[in-house]
Design a protein around this motif. Structure first.
Motif, PDB file in Angstrom:
ATOM      1  N   UNK A 260       0.829  -1.224   0.000  1.00 51.31           N
ATOM      2  CA  UNK A 260       0.000   0.000   0.000  1.00 51.31           C
ATOM      3  C   UNK A 260       0.861   1.271   0.000  1.00 51.31           C
ATOM      4  N   UNK A 261       0.422   2.264  -0.775  1.00 53.86           N
ATOM      5  CA  UNK A 261       1.207   3.501  -0.928  1.00 53.86           C
ATOM      6  C   UNK A 261       1.524   4.171   0.425  1.00 53.86           C
ATOM      7  N   UNK A 262       0.539   4.276   1.362  1.00 54.75           N
ATOM      8  CA  UNK A 262       0.881   4.922   2.645  1.00 54.75           C
ATOM      9  C   UNK A 262       2.012   4.187   3.385  1.00 54.75           C
ATOM     10  N   UNK A 263       2.024   2.848   3.277  1.00 54.18           N
ATOM     11  CA  UNK A 263       3.094   2.079   3.947  1.00 54.18           C
ATOM     12  C   UNK A 263       4.446   2.376   3.296  1.00 54.18           C
ATOM     13  N   UNK A 264       4.422   2.508   1.962  1.00 52.50           N
ATOM     14  CA  UNK A 264       5.677   2.806   1.258  1.00 52.50           C
ATOM     15  C   UNK A 264       6.193   4.195   1.645  1.00 52.50           C
ATOM     16  N   UNK A 265       5.251   5.129   1.718  1.00 56.13           N
ATOM     17  CA  UNK A 265       5.625   6.501   2.076  1.00 56.13           C
ATOM     18  C   UNK A 265       6.258   6.527   3.472  1.00 56.13           C
ATOM     19  N   UNK A 266       5.661   5.778   4.377  1.00 54.45           N
ATOM     20  CA  UNK A 266       6.172   5.719   5.755  1.00 54.45           C
ATOM     21  C   UNK A 266       7.597   5.128   5.742  1.00 54.45           C
ATOM     22  N   UNK A 267       7.757   4.059   4.987  1.00 52.84           N
ATOM     23  CA  UNK A 267       9.077   3.412   4.918  1.00 52.84           C
ATOM     24  C   UNK A 267      10.125   4.381   4.371  1.00 52.84           C
ATOM     25  N   UNK A 268       9.724   5.138   3.343  1.00 55.29           N
ATOM     26  CA  UNK A 268      10.657   6.104   2.745  1.00 55.29           C
ATOM     27  C   UNK A 268      11.036   7.188   3.749  1.00 55.29           C
ATOM     28  N   UNK A 269      10.015   7.655   4.464  1.00 52.49           N
ATOM     29  CA  UNK A 269      10.284   8.741   5.435  1.00 52.49           C
ATOM     30  C   UNK A 269      11.180   8.259   6.568  1.00 52.49           C
ATOM     31  N   UNK A 270      11.023   6.982   6.935  1.00 51.53           N
ATOM     32  CA  UNK A 270      11.812   6.463   8.056  1.00 51.53           C
ATOM     33  C   UNK A 270      13.215   6.045   7.651  1.00 51.53           C
ATOM     34  N   UNK A 271      13.371   5.538   6.420  1.00 51.86           N
ATOM     35  CA  UNK A 271      14.645   4.875   6.106  1.00 51.86           C
ATOM     36  C   UNK A 271      15.447   5.452   4.958  1.00 51.86           C
ATOM     37  N   UNK A 272      14.958   6.480   4.285  1.00 54.54           N
ATOM     38  CA  UNK A 272      15.731   6.958   3.136  1.00 54.54           C
ATOM     39  C   UNK A 272      15.956   8.459   3.238  1.00 54.54           C
ATOM     40  N   UNK A 273      17.095   8.887   2.727  1.00 57.47           N
ATOM     41  CA  UNK A 273      17.355  10.334   2.696  1.00 57.47           C
ATOM     42  C   UNK A 273      17.025  10.796   1.279  1.00 57.47           C
ATOM     43  N   UNK A 274      15.945  11.536   1.155  1.00 53.68           N
ATOM     44  CA  UNK A 274      15.526  11.976  -0.174  1.00 53.68           C
ATOM     45  C   UNK A 274      15.414  13.494  -0.165  1.00 53.68           C
ATOM     46  N   UNK A 275      16.251  14.141  -0.954  1.00 49.20           N
ATOM     47  CA  UNK A 275      16.233  15.603  -0.953  1.00 49.20           C
ATOM     48  C   UNK A 275      15.324  16.145  -2.066  1.00 49.20           C
ATOM     49  N   UNK A 276      15.086  15.308  -3.071  1.00 51.94           N
ATOM     50  CA  UNK A 276      14.293  15.751  -4.214  1.00 51.94           C
ATOM     51  C   UNK A 276      12.794  15.565  -3.918  1.00 51.94           C
ATOM     52  N   UNK A 277      12.089  16.685  -3.756  1.00 52.00           N
ATOM     53  CA  UNK A 277      10.664  16.599  -3.365  1.00 52.00           C
ATOM     54  C   UNK A 277       9.803  15.938  -4.438  1.00 52.00           C
ATOM     55  N   UNK A 278      10.267  16.016  -5.699  1.00 55.78           N
ATOM     56  CA  UNK A 278       9.446  15.448  -6.772  1.00 55.78           C
ATOM     57  C   UNK A 278       9.318  13.931  -6.633  1.00 55.78           C
ATOM     58  N   UNK A 279      10.265  13.294  -5.937  1.00 56.98           N
ATOM     59  CA  UNK A 279      10.172  11.843  -5.720  1.00 56.98           C
ATOM     60  C   UNK A 279       8.928  11.537  -4.878  1.00 56.98           C
ATOM     61  N   UNK A 280       8.681  12.388  -3.863  1.00 55.44           N
ATOM     62  CA  UNK A 280       7.502  12.183  -3.019  1.00 55.44           C
ATOM     63  C   UNK A 280       6.215  12.505  -3.775  1.00 55.44           C
ATOM     64  N   UNK A 281       6.354  13.347  -4.814  1.00 56.07           N
ATOM     65  CA  UNK A 281       5.154  13.786  -5.531  1.00 56.07           C
ATOM     66  C   UNK A 281       4.649  12.752  -6.539  1.00 56.07           C
ATOM     67  N   UNK A 282       5.418  11.722  -6.784  1.00 52.73           N
ATOM     68  CA  UNK A 282       5.007  10.742  -7.785  1.00 52.73           C
ATOM     69  C   UNK A 282       5.042   9.324  -7.199  1.00 52.73           C
ATOM     70  N   UNK A 283       3.855   8.825  -6.850  1.00 50.35           N
ATOM     71  CA  UNK A 283       3.779   7.515  -6.170  1.00 50.35           C
ATOM     72  C   UNK A 283       4.338   6.370  -7.017  1.00 50.35           C
ATOM     73  N   UNK A 284       4.429   6.578  -8.344  1.00 52.88           N
ATOM     74  CA  UNK A 284       4.975   5.512  -9.202  1.00 52.88           C
ATOM     75  C   UNK A 284       6.460   5.256  -8.949  1.00 52.88           C
TER      76      UNK A 284
END
Ligand code: ATP
Length: 392
Positions: A260-284
Motif C-alpha cells: 500500500x502507498x501509505x506504507x511505502x511513504x512511511x518506509x521512505x520517510x523512516x529509512x531513506x534520505x531523499x532531498x528531491x521533493x518530486x520523488x515524493x510527488x510521484x507515487x509511481x
C-alpha cells in the motif's frame, strides 16, 4: 523436580560461542537438560540476513548433536516478536514443577532492563550470564548488583570465553571467506555452504528472492519480474557484469510495488534520505526506493551496485554504473513487454546498451511531460548526461 536450562537467541547462525557457553552452564549448574529456543523475530535487536527459522533449527540440531539438549520450535511457531516472557510463561505450563535457568551472554545483561517485563522474567527463571569477552567477569558482577533485591535471581558464570559472534561469521561468508574453524562447528559450516545461506548472490539466495517476489506480487507482475531477471542476467553476461547480481536486482526491483502507498511513504520517510521533493510527488517512483530499502533490510544485501540498480530502475540518474543501466533497460524492454518496436530495442540492447537506454529515457520524459507528472531531478540529470555524451 528438574533443573532445566533455557537458551534463547537468534542463532543466525549458531556458533562455537553458543555451544561452549551451553556446555559450561550445564556442567557448572548440574542441569538435567537444556532447551534451545531460536527466536522467529528477535525483539531486542535487528536481524540482518536472517536465515529462515527451519534452517536455523537444522543448524542448531547439528551443532548440539550428542548433547542432552532439545531444540524447541516454540517461538518459531508463534506469531509476532519472540518475547522471552511469553515463552517462559508457555514453558511453565508445560513444565510446572521444574526450575528454569535462562542462559544469556553478557551483552544481553547490559540491556536486560529494556526487555519486556524483565522483572517477571526474573520471577519465572534464574538468569545465568556468561561473559563474551576476556576479563569481563568483574564488570558483570558489578552490573548484577544494580538489580538490587532482584540480583539474587542473577548468576554470573566463570567461563572460558569464546570471542565470536554470528555477525562476524555472516560477514566472512558474505565476503567469500571461510570462517575460522574455531568459530563454527564444521557440520554447520557445511550446511551453510550447501544451502547457500548468508551469500546474497548464491543460487539458493536467488531462488529465495524469486520466491519472495512470487509471494509479494500478482501473477502478471511476478512474470514481469522473472522476465527482467532473465534479460538482466543475459545482458550482464554480454557486457561482462556480474550475472547473479543482475538476476538478484531483477528479482527484487519490484518487490514492494504492490505494498500500500501509505506504507511505502512511511518506509521512505523512516529509512531513506531523499532531498528531491518530486520523488515524493510521484507515487509511481516510491517502489524503487522501498524495494532498495527492503533489499538491504530484509535480504541483507549490502552491495551498493545492486542497491543502486534497484533504487534507480524507475528514475535513472547521472553516473549510473553498468549494473544500474542493465536493470533500467531490462525493465523497459523485458520479454513480457509487447509495445511496438520493443523486440528491436531488446535486440539492440545487446549491441549498444547506452543507446537503447537513452531512447527509453527520452520516451519516458516525453510521456511524463504529456501526462503533466512531476519529473524526478535524477531523470533530468540522466537525460542531460546522455545528451552531453552524445555531443562529445
Ligand atoms: P549477532 O552477532 O547476530 O548479534 P550473536 O553472536 O550475539 O549474534 P545470538 O544468537 O544473538 O548470537 O546469541 C544468543 C545468546 O547467546 C545471547 O544471549 C548472546 O549474548 C549469547 N552469545 C552469543 N555469542 C556468545 C559468545 N561468543 N559467548 C557467550 N555468549 C554468547
Amino acid at each position: 523436580m528438574g533443573r532445566i536450562g533455557i537458551f534463547g537467541g537468534t542463532f543466525n547462525p549458531v556458533h562455537k560461542g553458543h555451544v561452549r557457553l551451553c556446555r559450561q552452564c550445564m556442567q557448572q549448574l548440574s542441569l538435567d537438560s537444556m532447551l534451545i529456543v531460536p527466536a522467529k523475530i528477535p525483539p531486542h535487536k535487528d536481524a540482518p540476513m536472517l536465515a529462515p527459522s527451519r534452517e536455523r533449527i537444522e543448524m542448531l540440531k547439528l551443532a548440539f548433536s550428542g548433547m542432552p539438549v532439545e531444540v524447541s520450535d516454540i517461538e518459531c511457531r508463534l506469531p509476532g516478536k519472540s518475547y522471552t516472557v511469553r515463552t517462559l510463561r508457555l514453558l511453565k505450563e508445560q513444565y510446572p514443577d521444574d526450575t528454569f535457568y535462562l542462559l544469556i551472554g553478557s551483552d544481553m545483561l547490559y540491556t536486560f532492563e529494556q526487555w519486556r517485563e524483565y522483572e517477571e522474567i526474573l520471577k519465572l527463571a534464574c538468569v545465568v550470564v556468561g561473559a563474551r569477552q576476556e576479563e569481563e567477569y568483574r564488570a558483570l558482577c558489578q552490573k548484577r548488583l544494580s538489580f538490587g533485591a532482584l540480583s539474587d535471581r542473577i548468576l554470573i558464570l566463570r567461563i572460558e570465553v569464546t570471542e565470536v559472534s554470528s555477525t562476524e561469521i555472516r560477514a566472512q561468508i558474505a565476503a567469500g571467506y571461510s570462517p575460522d574453524e574455531d568459530w563454527i562447528p564444521k557440520e554447520v559450516l557445511s550446511y551453510i555452504m550447501e544451502k547457500g545461506l548468508y551469500q546474497p548472490f548464491s543460487e539458493a539466495a536467488l531462488c529465495s528472492y524469486e520466491q519472495s517476489a512470487r509471494r509479494a506480487l500478482r501473477d502478471k507482475r511476478f512474470y514481469h519480474t522473472q522476465c527482467v531477471a532473465k534479460l538482466a542476467g543475459e545482458l550482464a553476461v554480454c557486457y561482462g557484469a556480474d550475472e547473479r547480481k543482475a538476476r538478484a536486482a531483477g528479482f527484487l526491483h519490484d518487490i514492494t510495488k504492490e505494498m500500500p502507498v501509505p506504507d511505502q511513504l512511511k518506509m521512505m520517510q523512516e529509512s531513506a534520505i531523499i532531498t528531491d521533493k518530486s520523488v515524493f510527488a510521484n507515487a509511481n517512483v516510491y517502489h524503487s526506493v522501498t524495494a532498495a530499502i527492503t533489499a538491504r533490510n530484509r535480504f541483507g544485501i549490502e552491495d551498493t551496485e545492486v542497491l543502486h540498480a534497484i533504487r534507480y530502475h524507475t528514475t535513472g540518474r547521472a553516473g549510473m554504473c553498468l549494473l544500474e543501466k542493465i536493470i533500467y533497460t531490462a525493465d523497459a524492454v523485458s520479454y513480457d513487454r509487447t509495445y511496438k518496436g520493443v523486440q528491436l530495442l531488446r535486440e539492440e540492447a545487446f549491441q549498444d546498451l547506452d543507446r537503447v537506454m537513452f531512447e527509453v529515457v527520452q520516451f519516458t520524459l516525453k510521456k511524463l511531460v504529456k501526462d503533466s507528472v512531476p519529473i524526478a531531478v535524477d531523470t533530468v540529470s540522466c537525460y542531460n548526461e546522455f545528451c552531453l555524451q552524445k555531443e562529445k
